[in-house]
Design a protein around this motif. Sequence first.
Motif, PDB file in Angstrom:
ATOM      1  N   ALA A  21      20.067  30.073   9.023  1.00 39.99           N
ATOM      2  CA  ALA A  21      21.462  29.687   8.936  1.00 39.99           C
ATOM      3  C   ALA A  21      22.221  30.093  10.201  1.00 39.99           C
ATOM      4  O   ALA A  21      23.112  29.377  10.662  1.00 39.99           O
ATOM      5  CB  ALA A  21      22.117  30.309   7.711  1.00 39.99           C
ATOM      6  N   SER A  22      21.825  31.216  10.785  1.00 41.46           N
ATOM      7  CA  SER A  22      22.504  31.671  12.007  1.00 41.46           C
ATOM      8  C   SER A  22      22.126  30.843  13.228  1.00 41.46           C
ATOM      9  O   SER A  22      22.826  30.887  14.243  1.00 41.46           O
ATOM     10  CB  SER A  22      22.157  33.143  12.271  1.00 41.46           C
ATOM     11  N   ARG A  23      21.048  30.084  13.140  1.00 41.52           N
ATOM     12  CA  ARG A  23      20.611  29.274  14.272  1.00 41.52           C
ATOM     13  C   ARG A  23      20.966  27.795  14.124  1.00 41.52           C
ATOM     14  O   ARG A  23      21.126  27.096  15.109  1.00 41.52           O
ATOM     15  CB  ARG A  23      19.086  29.393  14.458  1.00 41.52           C
ATOM     16  N   LEU A  24      21.072  27.310  12.911  1.00 44.39           N
ATOM     17  CA  LEU A  24      21.284  25.875  12.691  1.00 44.39           C
ATOM     18  C   LEU A  24      22.675  25.509  12.216  1.00 44.39           C
ATOM     19  O   LEU A  24      23.108  24.360  12.398  1.00 44.39           O
ATOM     20  CB  LEU A  24      20.269  25.329  11.677  1.00 44.39           C
ATOM     21  N   ASP A  25      23.367  26.408  11.556  1.00 42.25           N
ATOM     22  CA  ASP A  25      24.669  26.046  10.976  1.00 42.25           C
ATOM     23  C   ASP A  25      25.782  26.135  12.019  1.00 42.25           C
ATOM     24  O   ASP A  25      25.633  26.764  13.052  1.00 42.25           O
ATOM     25  CB  ASP A  25      24.988  26.954   9.785  1.00 42.25           C
TER      26      ASP A  25
END
Length: 323
Positions: free
Chosen positions: A319-323
């Motif tokens: 989530a920290s890389r894609l959102d």
Amino acid sequence: MPLFDLPLGELQQYAPDVPEPDDFDAFWAATLKQADATPVLIDVAPADTGLSLVDTWDVTFAGYEGQPVRGWFTRPRGATADLPAVVEYLGYGRGRGLPHERLTWAAAGYAHLLMDSRGQGDLYGNGGATPDPAPAAPGGPGVATRGILTPHDYYYRRLITDAARAVTAARALPGVDPGRVAAVGNSQGGGLALAAAGLVPDLAALMISAPFLCHIQRAIDLTDADPYGEIVRYLAVNREAEPAVRRTLAYVDGIHFARRATAPLHVGVGLRDTVCPPSTVFAAYNHYAAADRTVHVYPFNHHEGGEALHTRRQLTWLASRLD
């Protein structure tokens, strides 16, 4: 199984000098060029799953030499925006199974493409749907040794090409943001995801656990557990084949793909893993080209690693890389 590999402090520094073939890049460039000559999407058909919160499609895309590869593509129902996507690869012997078996990534809000593994699906799970039409080549009965005497005939040349093409297929599917695609896999799936990251530019993230096909020479010297055990048993009978086998394996070693991969990396490893020994995992991790990398170590676990706990960590990290 007690601890059998290097101590953790040594594993964290373990970056062996593993020579790679001089024509490694040319070999894979030519292989992918041949595959890329065929348009990637062959068929995308709605699948009736009986589920009300997700939509699933039965996807066929063109893999190695344009050969058809099956997969399941799933999105949260009602999503209208183009979503980040997770391309997932399977463990050794497993096929894509049934579409409701793997819902974690769609439930987390991602588009999810699960790639079938050609010629596999008969060891456990609910089967596969992708044959391996390549002509028979010298090698043992298992796919780990199929065509192992030459890199051009080797099974993993075909499967790794499929893995790279799966990323291209995911980027072409409706409802996917092509700039936010991650690769994920465990065991054989981890090795395929790592290879895809080394071959396909601009992956947004890579998540692997207990990856197969890393520092292969050490693995076959260290363990008799399958799938490496298949190679050991083949060489126990075909004693004079060792130079050819070692040359072939050098073309699919994850260390070489790791040197070329730039996506942020998340890794899981069990220190008691005799299937994919921890030193082989750390060898690839320590050679990985990107500075953005994280490893979670499970000192008391075998090949299962952190299981659901690790999945939760993956969800938070992704989530920290894609959102």
